[in-house]
Enzyme design. Structure first.
Site, short mmCIF file in Angstrom:
data_model
loop_
_atom_site.label_atom_id
_atom_site.label_comp_id
_atom_site.label_asym_id
_atom_site.label_seq_id
_atom_site.Cartn_x
_atom_site.Cartn_y
_atom_site.Cartn_z
N ASN A 475 0.81 -1.22 0.00
CA ASN A 475 0.00 0.00 0.00
C ASN A 475 0.84 1.27 0.00
O ASN A 475 0.32 2.37 0.18
CB ASN A 475 -0.95 0.00 1.20
CG ASN A 475 -0.21 0.13 2.53
OD1 ASN A 475 1.01 -0.02 2.59
ND2 ASN A 475 -0.97 0.38 3.59
N GLU A 479 7.09 -0.88 6.60
CA GLU A 479 7.22 -1.34 7.97
C GLU A 479 8.68 -1.69 8.25
O GLU A 479 9.41 -2.08 7.35
CB GLU A 479 6.37 -2.60 8.22
CG GLU A 479 4.92 -2.49 7.82
CD GLU A 479 4.66 -2.95 6.38
OE1 GLU A 479 3.61 -2.59 5.82
OE2 GLU A 479 5.53 -3.66 5.80
N ASP A 505 15.88 -0.15 19.75
CA ASP A 505 15.84 -1.59 19.97
C ASP A 505 14.72 -2.09 20.88
O ASP A 505 14.00 -3.01 20.54
CB ASP A 505 17.18 -2.06 20.56
CG ASP A 505 18.36 -1.62 19.71
OD1 ASP A 505 18.15 -1.14 18.60
OD2 ASP A 505 19.50 -1.75 20.18
N GLU A 703 26.44 8.18 25.30
CA GLU A 703 25.48 7.60 24.37
C GLU A 703 24.07 8.13 24.65
O GLU A 703 23.32 8.45 23.73
CB GLU A 703 25.51 6.07 24.51
CG GLU A 703 24.61 5.32 23.56
CD GLU A 703 24.77 3.81 23.69
OE1 GLU A 703 24.12 3.08 22.91
OE2 GLU A 703 25.52 3.35 24.58
#
Length: 732
Positions: A475, A479, A505, A703
């Site tokens: 469509n 994803e 994650d 990080e």
């Protein structure tokens, strides 16, 4: 999407191959001497106060650093070995530089506490010159170099370490006679190995005396989880004066063959190189560069200093005076994490963190996209190479393993290819499609037209891959998913790979998802998709279409640009309709098959991406702005957590479940600014800078950060955080 970049450099800022200072230096690391005057005359006010940007003091306690090394280090020119400074209390290590920390193909290890400690003996008294007698020694880092200086026993001893090539550090020791009489001294160097506690790593390094210094040879160890060497791996110290070396077990002593006489007010110098080689071939090829560095140390110093002045002049342009130190620290972080070609890595690139066990020896896709954009500010050619380092491994249609993934860029590439046993190489998934954005930004900042022409077909193939294997129902809405890969051998493993592909994650939005197989016309499985369509992914793809359209127009393909812009507008309208929830005023992933926004999973920072991409309408942007400035949601002490504070699964220590990631914060700030919320963007940006632990001091850039306390979390010296900091500072 509003475009804020401007052309800061011309294509001539790129270096033609072979314009290096020494034969083995990558071309993009240096510019011709006559060109390097740009930035080299920077005013002292701009570059003053940039000593000890990062605390590099301390010596290692163990050969194997913990998961995140507590010591910070310095490297340059893409070298695979790095150094620090002794602390003022480390008297026994004065005259030596901490380490080196070396990357055993994919993992960082310490070779020594300080492998090469310089010392002197007074020939008249036969006593050692005691460097520790100086109670106020200079032990400092400056942009591009480490420096020690001692005043003792009528002498001033100064040592400076710079990098001469991508494999070789050059150390110079100047001994100046402060007295009125003649002095005669003999130089020596001492060091010892810092061994691991268990085999096979413990006995891998072996000391050997050489004609001009000392070397460490390695046994072949193929422990793919933690240590990788071959019999060709070698660390080597070469001296610029004749020496004799004796080795006793794990210790060595090198002594200058002749003493040196220093007249009153005179100076004598000693130079040596410290090189880390992976193969005999590269050692042979770079031998002349080592010799030239020893013969012409002033040239090495001059070229290095000019390059660093150029870096900082460019990077600090427009940065407020009270923020220049943190901007310079961001540059230093990115340069220290630069790795040159080795093993399967064919181009220079930037690792996430040299001091983190998991992040030292490889390149990640979306890390590289972000790192390249900011690196282009001060070194456009390194930025170009950083992008190409990932596209070197783009899957092609003739792939024997995954022809269905033609166009895909793997998640992560390392020294060892997966086909050679590399456990860190990852083709189970890709990463969010930010490549076209990065290529355009780098082009605008000096990448040059040939770079754009090279990258455009590669970007088109990557863009097409998403729709071919990540659009389950065809469509036009993609994803996140997983590849057909031996490691993706169960529904849970495929779900995990799909979450990795998002880059977020363990985000709450992936807790309760399933994975569906995607098939081609013949019914063969070509990949897997999550059973939800993600707002950030489709916004990134919208942005990709817009950037590809700009590239097509720049390259003269007007009709192609028109078609891409038309497709982008259609995608924008569908995301506005599907992903936005008027009741909560925010964007979410949504259920396929015309399902609505998945509001039950709570707000996540991915809901701000429609502002960065320019997808949101003005009314929708106002709703997102309200959430981003709400203390009950995203306006925490350290603002813009990955999950809103009122998200039922908010966890302030939970990686992508509430920690603050500076790259995502930067996207949100840019989005707010693009929609006219400049004051909000400025206020939130200031909170980020002030409340991030150590950021404005000499602490490492982390990080991520705790949203309620600002504590730095997970990996230190993190590249994409440094890149985001530089962008935030320069965009203010």
């Amino acid at each position: 999407m509003k475009h804020l970049s401007r052309r800061q450099f011309t294509a001539s800022s790129l270096v033609p191959l072979g314009a290096a200072v020494l034969p083995a230096v990558p071309a993009h690391a240096q510019e011709r001497a006559e060109e390097s005057s740009e930035g080299s005359q920077a005013g002292p006010a701009l570059l003053s106060g940039l000593t000890d940007l990062l605390d590099l003091h301390g010596t290692p306690d163990a050969a194997r650093p913990p998961g995140d090394n507590p010591l910070n280090v310095f490297a340059d020119l893409g070298a695979w070995h790095a150094y620090g400074l002794p602390s003022p209390a480390d008297h026994s290590h004065f005259g030596g530089f901490s380490g080196p920390l070396y990357v055993a193909e994919e993992y960082p290890w310490y070779l020594s506490r300080s492998f090469t400690r310089f010392g002197l003996v007074d020939k008249h008294t036969s006593k050692a010159v005691d460097l520790s007698a100086d109670r106020s020694p200079v032990l400092e880092s400056r942009p591009g170099l480490l420096r020690q200086s001692f005043r003792t026993d009528g002498l001033r001893v100064t040592l400076e370490l710079r990098y001469a090539t991508d494999r070789t550090a050059l150390v110079r020791a100047d001994v100046h006679n402060l007295g009125h009489g003649e002095r005669e001294v003999r130089a020596h160097w001492t060091g010892e190995l810092l061994r691991h506690t268990s085999e096979p790593v413990r006995d891998a390094p072996r000391l050997r005396a050489t004609e001009d210094g000392v070397a460490v040879r390695f046994a072949e160890v193929r422990s793919f989880k933690d240590f990788l060497t071959t019999t060709q791996t070698r660390f080597e110290v070469v001296h610029g004066v004749p020496v004799h070396t004796s080795v006793h077990g794990d210790e060595y002593r090198t002594t200058a063959a002749r003493p040196r006489t220093i007249g009153p007010g005179g100076t004598v110098s000693f130079t040596w190189t410290e090189s880390y080689w992976f193969t005999d071939a590269e050692r042979r090829a770079r031998r002349s560069a080592v010799r030239e560095a020893l013969d012409r140390p002033d040239r090495v110093a001059d070229r290095s200093d000019r390059r660093w002045r150029r870096y900082l002049t460019r990077a600090l342009e427009g940065v407020a005076p009270d923020r220049r130190r943190v901007a310079a620290k961001a540059v230093q972080t990115l340069v220290t994490n630069w790795r040159s070609p080795a093993g399967a890595l064919r181009s220079d690139g930037i690792t996430p963190s040299l001091t983190n066990t998991s992040f030292a020896g490889g390149f990640w896709a979306w890390d590289s996209w972000k790192e390249a954009v900011s690196t282009a500010v001060f070194d456009p050619a390194l930025a170009v190479s950083t992008l190409e380092s990932m596209f070197d491994h783009q899957i092609t249609a003739d792939s024997p393993d995954r022809p269905q993934d033609a166009g895909m860029v793997p998640d992560a590439v390392f020294y060892n290819d997966i086909r050679d046993g590399g456990l860190n190489w990852n083709e189970r998934n890709s990463k969010p499609p930010l490549a076209a954005w990065a290529v355009w930004e780098v082009y605008e900042r000096g990448g040059g037209p040939s770079f754009l022409r090279r990258m455009y077909p590669k970007l088109k193939a990557y863009h097409a891959w998403w729709y071919r294997v990540r659009d389950h129902d065809g469509n036009g809405l993609a994803e996140y998913g997983a590849t057909v890969d031996a490691a993706n051998d169960s529904a849970e493993q495929r779900r995990l790979a799909a979450a990795w592909e998002s880059g977020m994650d363990n985000a709450p939005r992936f807790d309760d998802v399933e994975v569906r197989a995607n098939t081609d016309r013949a019914g063969h499985t070509v990949g897997y998709s999550l059973d939800q369509e993600s707002v950030d992914l489709n916004c990134f793809l919208y942005a990709e279409k817009r950037y590809l359209a700009r590239m097509a127009a720049e390259l003269g393909w007007r009709q192609e640009a028109k078609e891409l812009n038309h497709a982008a507008a259609a995608l924008r309208d569908r995301v506005r309709t599907r992903a936005y929830d008027p009741a909560t005023g925010f964007f979410y992933d949504w259920a396929p098959d015309n399902g609505g926004p998945l509001t039950g999973r709570g707000m996540g920072i991915e809901g701000a991406v429609p502002l960065w991409a320019g997808v949101a309408s003005s009314r929708q942007a106002a709703g997102v702005r309200a959430a981003l400035t709400d203390p009950a949601r995203f306006a925490t002490h350290m603002p813009l957590p990955t999950a809103a504070r009122d998200n039922p699964k908010f966890d302030p220590t939970g990686y992508w479940r509430g920690l603050v990631w500076l790259d995502q914060a930067f996207f949100a700030l840019r989005g707010l600014s693009d929609y006219g919320y400049h004051r909000d963007a400025h206020t939130i940006g200031e909170q980020l800078l002030r409340n991030a632990e150590g950021l404005l001091g000499d602490g490492p850039i982390h990080e991520n950060y705790h949203p309620l306390t600002g504590e730095g979390r997970n990996a230190a010296n993190f590249s994409w955080s440094a890149a985001a900091v530089l962008e935030i500072l320069r965009g203010r």
